[in-house]
Design a protein around this motif. Sequence first.
Motif, mmCIF file in Angstrom:
data_model
loop_
_atom_site.group_PDB
_atom_site.id
_atom_site.type_symbol
_atom_site.label_atom_id
_atom_site.label_comp_id
_atom_site.label_asym_id
_atom_site.label_seq_id
_atom_site.Cartn_x
_atom_site.Cartn_y
_atom_site.Cartn_z
ATOM 1 N N ASP A 287 0.831 -1.204 0.000
ATOM 2 C CA ASP A 287 0.000 0.000 0.000
ATOM 3 C C ASP A 287 0.866 1.255 0.000
ATOM 4 N N ALA A 288 0.246 2.403 0.244
ATOM 5 C CA ALA A 288 0.929 3.692 0.144
ATOM 6 C C ALA A 288 2.065 3.872 1.143
ATOM 7 N N ARG A 289 2.130 3.006 2.152
ATOM 8 C CA ARG A 289 3.176 3.155 3.172
ATOM 9 C C ARG A 289 4.571 2.795 2.667
ATOM 10 N N VAL A 290 4.670 2.353 1.423
ATOM 11 C CA VAL A 290 5.999 2.155 0.838
ATOM 12 C C VAL A 290 6.607 3.498 0.442
ATOM 13 N N GLU A 291 5.795 4.558 0.446
ATOM 14 C CA GLU A 291 6.283 5.900 0.137
ATOM 15 C C GLU A 291 6.793 6.549 1.425
ATOM 16 N N PRO A 292 7.932 7.256 1.365
ATOM 17 C CA PRO A 292 8.519 7.866 2.568
ATOM 18 C C PRO A 292 7.558 8.723 3.384
ATOM 19 N N ALA A 293 6.799 9.592 2.739
ATOM 20 C CA ALA A 293 5.890 10.484 3.472
ATOM 21 C C ALA A 293 4.801 9.701 4.197
ATOM 22 N N GLU A 294 4.246 8.678 3.538
ATOM 23 C CA GLU A 294 3.197 7.866 4.155
ATOM 24 C C GLU A 294 3.760 6.985 5.264
ATOM 25 N N HIS A 295 4.984 6.526 5.069
ATOM 26 C CA HIS A 295 5.675 5.746 6.097
ATOM 27 C C HIS A 295 5.792 6.583 7.371
ATOM 28 N N LYS A 296 6.255 7.811 7.237
ATOM 29 C CA LYS A 296 6.433 8.685 8.404
ATOM 30 C C LYS A 296 5.090 9.006 9.043
ATOM 31 N N LYS A 297 4.072 9.284 8.241
ATOM 32 C CA LYS A 297 2.737 9.600 8.759
ATOM 33 C C LYS A 297 2.202 8.413 9.564
ATOM 34 N N PHE A 298 2.455 7.200 9.063
ATOM 35 C CA PHE A 298 1.998 5.995 9.754
ATOM 36 C C PHE A 298 2.689 5.852 11.104
ATOM 37 N N VAL A 299 4.012 6.052 11.145
ATOM 38 C CA VAL A 299 4.750 5.933 12.407
ATOM 39 C C VAL A 299 4.247 6.962 13.420
ATOM 40 N N GLN A 300 3.970 8.165 12.961
ATOM 41 C CA GLN A 300 3.438 9.190 13.861
ATOM 42 C C GLN A 300 2.087 8.762 14.443
ATOM 43 N N SER A 301 1.252 8.107 13.629
ATOM 44 C CA SER A 301 -0.038 7.632 14.130
ATOM 45 C C SER A 301 0.154 6.497 15.131
ATOM 46 N N GLU A 302 1.180 5.678 14.923
ATOM 47 C CA GLU A 302 1.479 4.590 15.852
ATOM 48 C C GLU A 302 2.029 5.126 17.173
ATOM 49 N N ILE A 303 2.806 6.202 17.123
ATOM 50 C CA ILE A 303 3.289 6.845 18.347
ATOM 51 C C ILE A 303 2.089 7.327 19.165
ATOM 52 N N ALA A 304 1.130 7.941 18.493
ATOM 53 C CA ALA A 304 -0.076 8.423 19.174
ATOM 54 C C ALA A 304 -0.886 7.272 19.760
ATOM 55 N N LYS A 305 -0.842 6.114 19.111
ATOM 56 C CA LYS A 305 -1.585 4.936 19.580
ATOM 57 C C LYS A 305 -0.942 4.326 20.821
ATOM 58 N N TRP A 306 0.392 4.199 20.809
ATOM 59 C CA TRP A 306 1.074 3.456 21.862
ATOM 60 C C TRP A 306 1.423 4.280 23.097
ATOM 61 N N THR A 307 1.648 5.572 22.933
ATOM 62 C CA THR A 307 2.088 6.389 24.065
ATOM 63 C C THR A 307 1.125 6.312 25.256
ATOM 64 N N PRO A 308 -0.189 6.492 25.071
ATOM 65 C CA PRO A 308 -1.078 6.402 26.237
ATOM 66 C C PRO A 308 -1.145 5.007 26.858
ATOM 67 N N VAL A 309 -1.009 3.961 26.037
ATOM 68 C CA VAL A 309 -1.040 2.590 26.561
ATOM 69 C C VAL A 309 0.163 2.339 27.467
ATOM 70 N N ILE A 310 1.338 2.781 27.015
ATOM 71 C CA ILE A 310 2.577 2.584 27.784
ATOM 72 C C ILE A 310 2.562 3.421 29.051
ATOM 73 N N LYS A 311 2.119 4.674 28.947
ATOM 74 C CA LYS A 311 2.080 5.548 30.127
ATOM 75 C C LYS A 311 1.086 5.041 31.158
ATOM 76 N N ALA A 312 -0.042 4.504 30.680
ATOM 77 C CA ALA A 312 -1.044 3.968 31.620
ATOM 78 C C ALA A 312 -0.491 2.768 32.372
ATOM 79 N N ALA A 313 0.331 1.967 31.683
ATOM 80 C CA ALA A 313 0.928 0.786 32.328
ATOM 81 C C ALA A 313 2.046 1.181 33.287
ATOM 82 N N GLY A 314 2.675 2.332 33.016
ATOM 83 C CA GLY A 314 3.753 2.809 33.890
ATOM 84 C C GLY A 314 4.982 1.933 33.852
ATOM 85 N N VAL A 315 5.214 1.265 32.732
ATOM 86 C CA VAL A 315 6.383 0.390 32.580
ATOM 87 C C VAL A 315 7.336 0.999 31.566
#
Length: 318
Positions: A287-315
């Motif tokens: 899919d479009a994530r083979v393109e550099p800009a889409e790759h970066k946009k995807f990683v940024q969305s994953e950072i937003a997804k995981w940060t609250p989960v990790i902080k809530a766990a406190g690990v």
Amino acid sequence: MLALSAATTFTAHAQDFPRKTITMIVPFAAGGPTDRTARDLAEALRGPLGATVVVENSSGAGSSVGSAKVARAAPDGYTLLLNHISMSTMPALLRNLPFSVTDDFEYLGLVNDIPMTLISRPTLEANDYAQLSEWIGKAQGKVNIGNAGVGSASHLCGLLYQSATKTEMVSVPYKGTAPAISDLIGGQIDLLCDQSINTLPQIQGKKVKGFAVTTAKRLDAPALKDLPTLQELGLKDFEITIWHGLYAPKGTPPAVTKKLNEALKTALKDPAFIKKTEDLGARLISDARVEPAEHKKFVQSEIAKWTPVIKAAGVYAD
């Protein structure tokens, strides 16, 4: 004049790229899923790049050691990083990260997606997901869920699963996937959520019980095709795959990053690489994530997804 001359020389070198061996840093130990992906990718890149790509393992500190090595490398395209979902979890897991995931790399494109599977010890009395959920509910707080260490793919999957099901389990970290699976087979721990590359042989051999996959759709692999997705089992929007992406140091010339991205796109269509990937229960990105800009946009969305989960766990990994 000197600056203009240097820029002209660098541009000329970029146009001639590559002129020597390229090193792909893997921030994990040899033999694991990321290392296997890197070695298969290195072989697939050899043709389109017209150069040898060697893999160098530089593990430690939740993949930050090897990643930092690439962030500090000369921005000439001869030192690359292959990392997985860790690129989106390091900012939360490591509070003193010595580089910026979003600012210190050139994004070259995603490589593959590896699904996760929820498995149990063979002696667990549950035989389907409904029975498993009932068992977890009754044993609340006493269920042991293993992982390959803080920040590992299995650790992250376990955190997300507990968050989605609003349950608390005893996390049992190991120094790698192999000892975790060994103890699961032996009955020392109850559950594990890990990559299909690691769990497929155990499910095929009936050494563990498989309950579900973490993808949006069911998988095609014969041993996994009958496993339901956690989404269809009621965990809305639950999806986690261990994706791998390719990166270069920030400031790598556009002409070089373009050649690397084009070589990656060619590699992703290589029949041999496709077969090796599918044999592991994974899939190459199309899919479009083979393109550099889409790759970066995807990683940024994953950072937003995981940060609250990790902080809530406190690990944390530091």
